[in-house]
Design an enzyme around this catalytic site. Sequence first.
Site, short mmCIF file in Angstrom:
data_model
loop_
_atom_site.label_atom_id
_atom_site.label_comp_id
_atom_site.label_asym_id
_atom_site.label_seq_id
_atom_site.Cartn_x
_atom_site.Cartn_y
_atom_site.Cartn_z
N GLU A 66 11.24 3.55 3.79
CA GLU A 66 11.19 2.18 4.32
C GLU A 66 9.75 1.72 4.59
O GLU A 66 9.42 0.56 4.37
CB GLU A 66 12.00 2.15 5.62
CG GLU A 66 12.50 0.81 6.02
CD GLU A 66 13.48 0.92 7.18
OE1 GLU A 66 13.17 0.36 8.24
OE2 GLU A 66 14.54 1.56 7.03
N ASP A 67 8.91 2.61 5.08
CA ASP A 67 7.59 2.21 5.59
C ASP A 67 6.39 2.78 4.86
O ASP A 67 5.25 2.53 5.26
CB ASP A 67 7.48 2.60 7.07
CG ASP A 67 8.47 1.85 7.95
OD1 ASP A 67 8.94 0.77 7.53
OD2 ASP A 67 8.78 2.35 9.04
#
Length: 180
Positions: A66-67
């Site tokens: 996600e990051d």
Amino acid sequence: MNCSSTAVLLETVNFAAEKHRNQRHKDPEGTPYINHPIGVARILSHEGEITDVEVIQAALLHDTVEDTDTTFEELESVFGATVARIVQGVTDDKSLPKAERERQQVEHAPHCSHQAKLVKLADKLYNLRDLNRCTPEGWSAQRVQEYFEWASQVVKGLRGTNAAIEEKLQQLFLERGVKL
């Protein structure tokens, strides 16, 4: 925990630390981001009494796709299909608007694997404790309260996963006047 489990977990922590090395929390201290996944894994181990190494690995890696530039294929190749699948079960699609991602988390929570539900519960507990400890820069008291209310909706869909963690979440919601 045997020696090979220890080595596997240290390799996982190292991978996550490398991936998150330039990230900081939005708290005034600019806490290193890696503290978050380590904290989520610690909640599972120490409070949820989870001993499944793949679940602990997934907790350590849960924000990498996600990051960071990590892919599910990379996770599968390095850590195996089970860990990659658990991480996939807790990963938001960042291409969607925030409101849609939040809606999907509530909607999808009851349908996750048991292992993904464990990571989600521990992640929510860590985040709520963190919000109680320190309001992120740019967040109003109202936004914090709204996060608690939204998190309670996600947690509702995770009921029956881990009584110890759910009890701690219930206490935080009660303190905030949020019904579960």
